[in-house]
Design a protein around this motif. Structure first.
Motif, PDB file in Angstrom:
ATOM      1  N   LEU A 146     -65.038  55.238  71.088  1.00 51.71           N
ATOM      2  CA  LEU A 146     -66.314  54.564  71.325  1.00 51.71           C
ATOM      3  C   LEU A 146     -66.141  53.383  72.277  1.00 51.71           C
ATOM      4  O   LEU A 146     -67.018  53.106  73.110  1.00 51.71           O
ATOM      5  N   VAL A 147     -65.007  52.690  72.161  1.00 49.96           N
ATOM      6  CA  VAL A 147     -64.685  51.615  73.104  1.00 49.96           C
ATOM      7  C   VAL A 147     -64.646  52.175  74.532  1.00 49.96           C
ATOM      8  O   VAL A 147     -65.199  51.584  75.467  1.00 49.96           O
ATOM      9  N   ALA A 148     -63.991  53.319  74.701  1.00 51.74           N
ATOM     10  CA  ALA A 148     -63.907  53.942  76.022  1.00 51.74           C
ATOM     11  C   ALA A 148     -65.292  54.292  76.560  1.00 51.74           C
ATOM     12  O   ALA A 148     -65.584  54.078  77.750  1.00 51.74           O
ATOM     13  N   MET A 170     -67.065  51.238  77.877  1.00 56.52           N
ATOM     14  CA  MET A 170     -66.505  50.812  79.156  1.00 56.52           C
ATOM     15  C   MET A 170     -67.008  51.694  80.302  1.00 56.52           C
ATOM     16  O   MET A 170     -67.323  51.203  81.394  1.00 56.52           O
ATOM     17  N   VAL A 171     -67.097  53.003  80.057  1.00 54.16           N
ATOM     18  CA  VAL A 171     -67.628  53.912  81.081  1.00 54.16           C
ATOM     19  C   VAL A 171     -69.091  53.591  81.361  1.00 54.16           C
ATOM     20  O   VAL A 171     -69.534  53.555  82.524  1.00 54.16           O
ATOM     21  N   TRP A 172     -69.854  53.368  80.298  1.00 58.34           N
ATOM     22  CA  TRP A 172     -71.267  53.023  80.471  1.00 58.34           C
ATOM     23  C   TRP A 172     -71.426  51.768  81.322  1.00 58.34           C
ATOM     24  O   TRP A 172     -72.262  51.719  82.237  1.00 58.34           O
ATOM     25  N   GLU A 173     -70.608  50.758  81.052  1.00 57.17           N
ATOM     26  CA  GLU A 173     -70.706  49.520  81.825  1.00 57.17           C
ATOM     27  C   GLU A 173     -70.350  49.756  83.292  1.00 57.17           C
ATOM     28  O   GLU A 173     -71.006  49.227  84.199  1.00 57.17           O
ATOM     29  N   SER A 174     -69.328  50.554  83.533  1.00 59.73           N
ATOM     30  CA  SER A 174     -68.962  50.869  84.917  1.00 59.73           C
ATOM     31  C   SER A 174     -70.110  51.559  85.636  1.00 59.73           C
ATOM     32  O   SER A 174     -70.425  51.250  86.795  1.00 59.73           O
ATOM     33  N   PHE A 228     -58.361  46.801  66.066  1.00 59.15           N
ATOM     34  CA  PHE A 228     -59.800  46.572  65.988  1.00 59.15           C
ATOM     35  C   PHE A 228     -60.224  45.453  66.936  1.00 59.15           C
ATOM     36  O   PHE A 228     -61.027  45.660  67.851  1.00 59.15           O
ATOM     37  N   GLN A 229     -59.640  44.262  66.774  1.00 57.48           N
ATOM     38  CA  GLN A 229     -60.084  43.129  67.574  1.00 57.48           C
ATOM     39  C   GLN A 229     -59.617  43.211  69.027  1.00 57.48           C
ATOM     40  O   GLN A 229     -60.429  43.116  69.953  1.00 57.48           O
ATOM     41  N   LEU A 230     -58.316  43.390  69.248  1.00 52.85           N
ATOM     42  CA  LEU A 230     -57.815  43.398  70.621  1.00 52.85           C
ATOM     43  C   LEU A 230     -58.271  44.631  71.391  1.00 52.85           C
ATOM     44  O   LEU A 230     -58.674  44.535  72.545  1.00 52.85           O
ATOM     45  N   ASP A 231     -58.197  45.806  70.765  1.00 46.35           N
ATOM     46  CA  ASP A 231     -58.719  46.999  71.437  1.00 46.35           C
ATOM     47  C   ASP A 231     -60.202  46.837  71.747  1.00 46.35           C
ATOM     48  O   ASP A 231     -60.681  47.235  72.817  1.00 46.35           O
ATOM     49  N   PHE A 291     -65.584  44.238  75.349  1.00 46.43           N
ATOM     50  CA  PHE A 291     -66.384  43.073  74.943  1.00 46.43           C
ATOM     51  C   PHE A 291     -67.503  42.793  75.935  1.00 46.43           C
ATOM     52  O   PHE A 291     -68.653  42.565  75.555  1.00 46.43           O
ATOM     53  N   SER A 292     -67.177  42.807  77.232  1.00 45.75           N
ATOM     54  CA  SER A 292     -68.217  42.553  78.236  1.00 45.75           C
ATOM     55  C   SER A 292     -69.266  43.661  78.215  1.00 45.75           C
ATOM     56  O   SER A 292     -70.468  43.398  78.383  1.00 45.75           O
TER      57      SER A 292
END
Length: 284
Positions: free
Chosen positions: A18-20, A23-27, A262-265, A270-271
């Motif tokens: 989900l993090v990935a 990030m793709v969505w933001e790009s 959890f936090q660092l990944d 975060f942005s």
């Protein structure tokens, strides 16, 4: 029950997938890409599930306490199932994208090579000896899949490549700084396994310079993008750099898997999370 469900999301690699996607969505949003969102999002999500379960299935137990490794030891079949489901899902969503086979093949090969040193075969063991490669390689793979690859496969005729390059460099050095924290935590085990990296070789003062220098480069790239970004998007990019800058001492003194996985990944996206919440709240 809540802890068990949380562990499942985190340690089955659904969370990092989900993090990935974030990030793709933001790009896609920042670069204004005409991306085949459904298929590419599906490809990235299932590829991440596959690669992370493959990686952790091959990761042996540690002498140090690790909630993730203990969770995986008890669920080896689940890890294999995650790898297989991820592979099938990636193939399903990747087939409509096959006309972009060359950049997609690059992503697949790079992702496999990161975990290849863990494969119990002499063909791959020599990869452990590659100097500096581990951390730089992982940061590059994440940048490539979430930032450069969407540009390469999208209708990007009107996209300024200079801005794409700045975003790629921003992402690479932000992720690299986060990877440094992971490698700093694991460097004694890496040394014992014969895995070489820049982080296992540097003394603390030089490692600090590398960490903060990476974040300075990342922040400089975000500022260079300022003329083409809405103010709040620029704020979100710089906020991620500021938080990663601030967490170094905390992360080096708290080695819990929840802090790291959890936090660092999560800080990689975060942005993107700030950006998404801003959009949902009605921002342009």
């Amino acid at each position: 029950m809540f802890r068990g469900f949380f562990n499942f999301l985190l340690f089955s690699s659904i969370y990092i997938a989900l993090v990935a996607l974030l990030m793709v969505w933001e790009s896609e949003e920042i670069m204004g890409l005409a991306l085949d969102r459904g298929n590419y999002f599906g490809f990235v999500f299932f590829s991440t599930i596959c690669s992370y379960n493959f990686h952790w299935y091959l990761t042996p137990g540690s002498e140090k306490y690790s909630e993730r490794i203990l969770w995986g030891r008890r669920r080896r079949r689940l890890q294999l199932m995650g790898c297989c489901i991820g592979l099938m899902g990636a193939a399903w969503y990747g087939l409509p994208l096959l006309h972009h086979w060359l950049p997609l093949a690059g992503a697949v090969v790079l992702t496999f090579l990161y975990s290849a040193p863990k494969v119990p075969h002499a063909t791959f063991r020599w990869l452990k000896k590659i100097a500096i490669g581990k951390t730089i390689f992982l940061a590059f793979v994440w940048m490539y899949v979430t930032t450069l690859l969407p540009y390469l496969i999208a209708d990007a005729a009107k996209v300024n490549f200079g801005e794409v390059a700045l975003l790629c460099v921003y992402r690479f050095f932000l992720i690299y700084a986060i990877c440094i924290l992971f490698d700093h935590r694991d460097r004694e085990e890496d040394r014992a396994e014969g895995i070489r990296s820049l982080i296992t070789s540097l003394e603390e003062p030089h490692l600090d310079k590398l960490y903060y220098g990476s974040l300075i480069v990342s922040a400089a790239c975000a500022l260079a993008l300022a003329p083409s970004l809405p103010l709040f998007v620029l704020f979100s990019l710089l906020a991620a750099v500021a938080v990663v800058w601030a967490v170094k001492n905390y992360a080096q003194n708290h080695h819990s898997d929840y802090v790291y996985y959890f936090q660092l990944d999560g800080l990689m996206a975060f942005s993107a999370l700030i950006h998404l919440l801003w959009r949902l709240a009605g921002g342009i």
